[in-house]
Design a protein around this motif. Structure first.
Motif, mmCIF file in Angstrom:
data_model
loop_
_atom_site.group_PDB
_atom_site.id
_atom_site.type_symbol
_atom_site.label_atom_id
_atom_site.label_comp_id
_atom_site.label_asym_id
_atom_site.label_seq_id
_atom_site.Cartn_x
_atom_site.Cartn_y
_atom_site.Cartn_z
ATOM 1 N N CYS A 45 8.941 -3.776 -4.574
ATOM 2 C CA CYS A 45 8.939 -2.379 -5.036
ATOM 3 C C CYS A 45 10.020 -1.538 -4.364
ATOM 4 N N TRP A 46 11.130 -2.139 -4.006
ATOM 5 C CA TRP A 46 12.145 -1.412 -3.251
ATOM 6 C C TRP A 46 13.039 -0.538 -4.133
ATOM 7 N N ASN A 47 13.034 -0.755 -5.423
ATOM 8 C CA ASN A 47 13.971 -0.034 -6.288
ATOM 9 C C ASN A 47 13.786 1.472 -6.264
ATOM 10 N N ASP A 48 12.575 1.940 -5.930
ATOM 11 C CA ASP A 48 12.308 3.374 -5.945
ATOM 12 C C ASP A 48 12.549 4.052 -4.594
ATOM 13 N N TRP A 49 13.104 3.318 -3.626
ATOM 14 C CA TRP A 49 13.238 3.856 -2.271
ATOM 15 C C TRP A 49 14.703 3.870 -1.828
ATOM 16 N N GLU A 50 15.588 4.345 -2.688
ATOM 17 C CA GLU A 50 17.020 4.323 -2.423
ATOM 18 C C GLU A 50 17.415 5.213 -1.249
ATOM 19 N N SER A 51 16.550 6.127 -0.875
ATOM 20 C CA SER A 51 16.865 7.033 0.227
ATOM 21 C C SER A 51 16.767 6.361 1.593
ATOM 22 N N LEU A 52 16.202 5.160 1.681
ATOM 23 C CA LEU A 52 15.972 4.499 2.968
ATOM 24 C C LEU A 52 17.283 4.211 3.692
ATOM 25 N N VAL A 53 17.322 4.581 4.971
ATOM 26 C CA VAL A 53 18.455 4.303 5.847
ATOM 27 C C VAL A 53 18.083 3.252 6.889
ATOM 28 N N LEU A 54 16.832 3.270 7.336
ATOM 29 C CA LEU A 54 16.366 2.302 8.338
ATOM 30 C C LEU A 54 15.059 1.674 7.899
ATOM 31 N N THR A 99 0.832 -1.206 0.000
ATOM 32 C CA THR A 99 0.000 0.000 0.000
ATOM 33 C C THR A 99 0.863 1.250 0.000
ATOM 34 N N ILE A 100 1.932 1.192 0.764
ATOM 35 C CA ILE A 100 2.846 2.337 0.843
ATOM 36 C C ILE A 100 3.911 2.269 -0.240
ATOM 37 N N LEU A 101 4.549 1.130 -0.356
ATOM 38 C CA LEU A 101 5.773 1.047 -1.160
ATOM 39 C C LEU A 101 5.516 0.986 -2.665
ATOM 40 N N CYS A 102 4.350 0.547 -3.058
ATOM 41 C CA CYS A 102 4.088 0.388 -4.494
ATOM 42 C C CYS A 102 3.169 1.467 -5.049
ATOM 43 N N GLN A 103 2.866 2.503 -4.259
ATOM 44 C CA GLN A 103 1.999 3.563 -4.756
ATOM 45 C C GLN A 103 2.762 4.449 -5.730
#
Length: 844
Positions: free
Chosen positions: A504-513, A475-479
């Motif tokens: 769908c993680w490829n679009d969230w490169e900014s994630l640190v935690l 719901t969050i990661l693939c929107q």
């Protein structure tokens, strides 16, 4: 010019700031130097070091000052007769010197060795050496000669050893601002009656270690009492309550100390006071009514103390008040619009106490527009005026049973916020149709339910821990988002999320935690998580993941904590982990094979938990290469990161659950831990293990290890817990173990140890530590060691009496065993029911 060149010779200048300082050039043209237009004499020296403030900073990293001026600070600068301004703040000076040599050696500035060479400096008005963190000041008496000083800032400099710091600064008759924050000061002179500050306007002593009541000498800061002997600091008589002084003080900051006792009434007579900050102390009693007399006050900050009683109504007469912070106290009574009616300039309001009732008229329209609000322990409904705050940017509500209804109205208010924190409330709201777009969204422990909310690209921190949210994380990661994603912190632990990890993680490169532990997630860890090149903390524990850890995660070079414990993962232990790993938790999975020797190359590793797997083979003989386990690196124990935003910062501290001393708790400060229990390991304990002098907990229980315990175990001085139970160890227990003074938990049960148990307070506390070793003897076991029977027998004619004593001893030891067992299981059951969930955030 020569004085400046001598100053330059004693410095390291990696950035070449002083490279234009050449003798052939006019010194008034040098960088940081300013001269008088008429006389050409040097009047100002401005060389502070400017450090970048990046958006994301590791919390354990020190500020990078590799480009700053370093070395020893030469007091020969004070020979400049016309120098009136000196700012060398935020550099990296190590110590003082006053000689003319170019060496970097430090000089003794104790009272008997004060230099006489800077007597000409009688024009210095401004001195700022703050945040030279490594600059040690053992004695401040050299300051007393700078009699023209108006501004002195030594904040962040360690001057703890000078127990007489106050006297030299009181000898500066022109001093208007004194900043000694974060100096590790302890002595505040609570019995000193007078302090000779005739012009002081600002006194900042925050973040020190003062343990006393507020000193009464504050009452007379501006009195001319030069005839008073300051050494007479044992006078106990009370100060007069009416004196024609204390007319100049404008700012008084004592926050983040250990001050106790009541807030004195005489503070209400500091009639020019504009700022009073006593937050984060242990002050008690009521807020004095006399503070309502401070008509010039703009900032009143008293939060995080132990204050009680009603909030004085006359605080509402402080027309200039911009900040009123009284949260986290024990205030009582009712707070209504009467308390705030005239505060038209109010910008920040903080109030929360368990017994403080908020009772505002629902039709009241406040005269202020707040920027920051913190409410706590709210009952019934939120104040209606809160929804009329169009300038509100920061909102915190905690520990409240209030109704947030209608929720759509509240979430509409939230759309204007940059910072939203709701923690430990009872909201019970369905989040499925909510859109969140604050930079920081901190919704912890509110019983939120339904599916996950949607977020905008503005969200940087999304913390939804400990709610009742369900459904898929897609719901969050693939929107779909039109703008670049900025999410850095994602925590949805302790919910009811289900399904597989999205791809769908490829679009969230900014994630640190990423923290998704304690949910019902299942499936394999997707390869796409390897695209998270900035990832430092990954918590996937206590779910239903299976399969192998994907090799793609080797691209996460910055990974600091990797926790996948309590799943069904299989395969071998990853050997691709990077050098930044500090916490590695693989417990309670199906990992098999040997422990790879590449583990020994993880020099920063502090937590190595491979317990309850199917590992086999020997323990690697190279663990002594793990540097952090050789020494006690206290400064690197806390890991996290700092996010800097315009107007505020947030520090996020990450924890990891560790089983130590029978309790599994979340530890914010990492410990040096090795847990290899419940595997199929064999062979001897390698000698390298006895070189881990910083190790605090060692658990090798439930394996097939053999051999003896080396006398080298005495090297493990930091050990607090050791469990070698249910193995095949043999031989005698080394007597040197009695020298492990920090040892609290010891379990050597069910092995083949033999001989006498060494005496020692840590080793003789319970027989449960030694049961299952038939050849062990001596206390606390009832087995008497061979050759010691004569100490338990009397003369033959007293044989009957001896038998009686033996029976008494048997019952005595049995009683000890039963008593310990009852206590042991009581503590164990308490530990089972005690569950501390810890993730910390500090907002400034």
């Amino acid at each position: 010019m020569n004085t400046l060149l001598r100053f330059k010779q004693g410095l390291e200048d990696p950035s070449g700031v002083l490279s234009p300082w050449f003798p052939k050039l006019d010194c008034c043209e040098w960088a940081g130097v300013k001269c008088d237009d008429i006389t050409g004499r040097v009047t100002e020296l401005y060389l502070p070091c400017h450090t970048n403030r990046p958006e994301l900073v590791p919390s354990e990293d020190k500020e990078d000052k590799s480009h700053c001026l370093s070395g020893s600070f030469s007091l020969t600068l004070l020979e400049l007769e016309f120098l009136n301004y000196l700012n060398l703040s935020n550099n990296d000076f190590k110590c003082f010197k006053y000689g003319s040599s170019s060496s970097h050696e430090c000089d003794d500035l104790s009272r008997g060795n004060l230099p006489h060479l800077y007597g000409n400096s009688n024009n210095l008005h401004y001195l700022d050496l703050s945040y030279n963190y490594d600059l040690l000041v053992h004695d401040l008496h050299w300051i007393s000669r700078l009699t023209t000083l108006q501004y002195l800032n030594l904040g962040g400099i360690y001057i703890h050893k000078d127990i007489d710091w106050l006297q030299p600064v009181t000898m500066l008759p022109s001093l208007e601002e004194l900043h000694l924050a974060s100096c590790q000061l302890e002595n505040i002179y609570p019995l000193l009656q007078y302090a000779n500050f005739t012009s002081l306007q600002v006194l900042n002593l925050a973040h020190n270690h003062f343990v006393s009541e507020l000193p009464t000498w504050l009452f007379n800061l501006s009195c001319d009492i030069s005839h008073i002997d300051l050494s007479q600091n044992q006078i106990r008589s009370q100060l007069p309550q009416t004196m024609p002084c204390f007319r100049t003080l404008k700012s008084l900051v004592f926050s983040h100390n250990y001050l106790k006792g009541p807030i004195p009434n005489w503070l209400g007579q500091l009639e020019r006071l504009q700022e009073l900050d006593l937050a984060h102390n242990f002050l008690s009693g009521p807020i004095p009514v006399s503070l309502g007399n401070l008509s010039s006050l703009t900032n009143l900050i008293l939060e995080s103390n132990e204050l009680n009683g009603d909030l004085p109504h006359n605080l509402g007469q402080l027309y200039n008040l911009e900040t009123l912070q009284v949260a986290v106290n024990f205030l009582t009574g009712v707070m209504s619009e009467r308390n705030l009616l005239s505060l038209s300039n109010l910008k920040q309001l903080s109030m929360s106490s368990p017994d403080l009732v908020l009772d505002f008229d629902s039709e009241w329209f406040p005269p202020f527009q707040l920027k920051r609000v913190r409410l706590g322990c709210v009952r019934n409904k939120l104040p209606a005026w809160l929804f009329k705050q169009s300038s509100l940017k920061y909102l915190t509500i905690g520990n409240s049973n209030t109704s947030f209804e209608p929720l759509d109205k509240f979430w509409n208010l939230a759309t204007q916020l940059e910072f939203l924190s709701l923690e430990n409330n009872v909201i019970n709201g369905d989040m499925s149709n909510v859109l969140l777009n604050s930079k920081v969204v901190w919704l912890v422990g509110n019983n939120l339910r339904g599916g996950l909310p949607r977020i905008s690209s503005e969200v940087v921190v999304l913390h939804l821990r400990n709610n009742s949210l369900s459904g898929s994380i897609s719901t969050i990661l693939c929107q779909n988002m039109t703008n670049k994603r900025n999410l850095v912190h994602l925590n949805m632990a302790y919910n009811n999320l289900s399904g597989e990890l999205t791809d769908c993680w490829n679009d969230w490169e900014s994630l640190v935690l990423i923290n998704l532990e304690h949910n019902n997630l299942m499936g394999k860890i997707p390869n796409s998580m390897g695209s998270l090149s900035n990832l430092r903390f990954l918590f996937l524990g206590s779910n239903k993941f299976f399969g192998e850890v994907p090799l793609s995660l080797r691209n996460c070079h910055n990974l600091c904590i990797f926790d996948v414990g309590h799943n069904n993962l299989s395969g071998v232990i990853p050997s691709w982990l990077g050098q930044n790993i500090k916490g590695l938790k693989l417990a309670s999975n199906q990992f098999s094979g040997n422990i790879p020797t590449k583990i020994c190359q993880l020099y920063s590793l502090m937590v190595m938990d491979f317990s309850s797997n199917r590992l086999s083979g020997p323990i690697p003989n190279c663990l002594h290469n793990i540097t952090t386990m050789i020494a006690n690196y206290a400064s690197t124990r806390r890991v996290g990161f700092i996010l800097n935003f315009p107007g505020f910062s947030i520090t996020i501290i990450s924890s990891i659950r560790i089983l130590i001393k029978g309790n599994e708790l979340s530890y914010v400060d990492l410990m040096n831990v090795i847990d290899l229990s419940n595997n199929n390991l064999s062979g001897n304990v390698p000698l390298g293990m006895y070189m881990l002098t910083g190790l605090q907990s060692l658990n090798l229980s439930h394996n097939h290890l053999m051999g003896t315990i080396s006398e080298g175990i005495v090297n493990l001085k930091s050990l607090e817990s050791i469990d070698l139970s249910r193995n095949n160890f043999s031989g005698e227990i080394p007597r040197s173990m009695s020298a492990l003074h920090f040892l609290e938990v010891l379990n050597l049960s069910f092995n083949n140890f033999m001989g006498k148990i060494p005496s020692g307070t840590q080793l003789g506390s319970t027989n449960l530590s030694y049961i299952g070793n038939p050849s062990l003897c001596g206390p606390p076991l009832t087995n008497i060691c061979p050759g010691e029977e004569e100490f338990h027998r009397t003369e033959p004619m007293e044989e009957e009496e001896d038998d009686d004593k033996s029976e008494i001893y048997s019952w005595f030891y049995m009683g000890l065993g039963i008593g310990f067992a009852v206590g042991f299981w009581g503590v164990l059951m308490s530990a089972i029911f005690f569950n501390r969930r810890c993730n910390g955030a500090y907002i400034y």
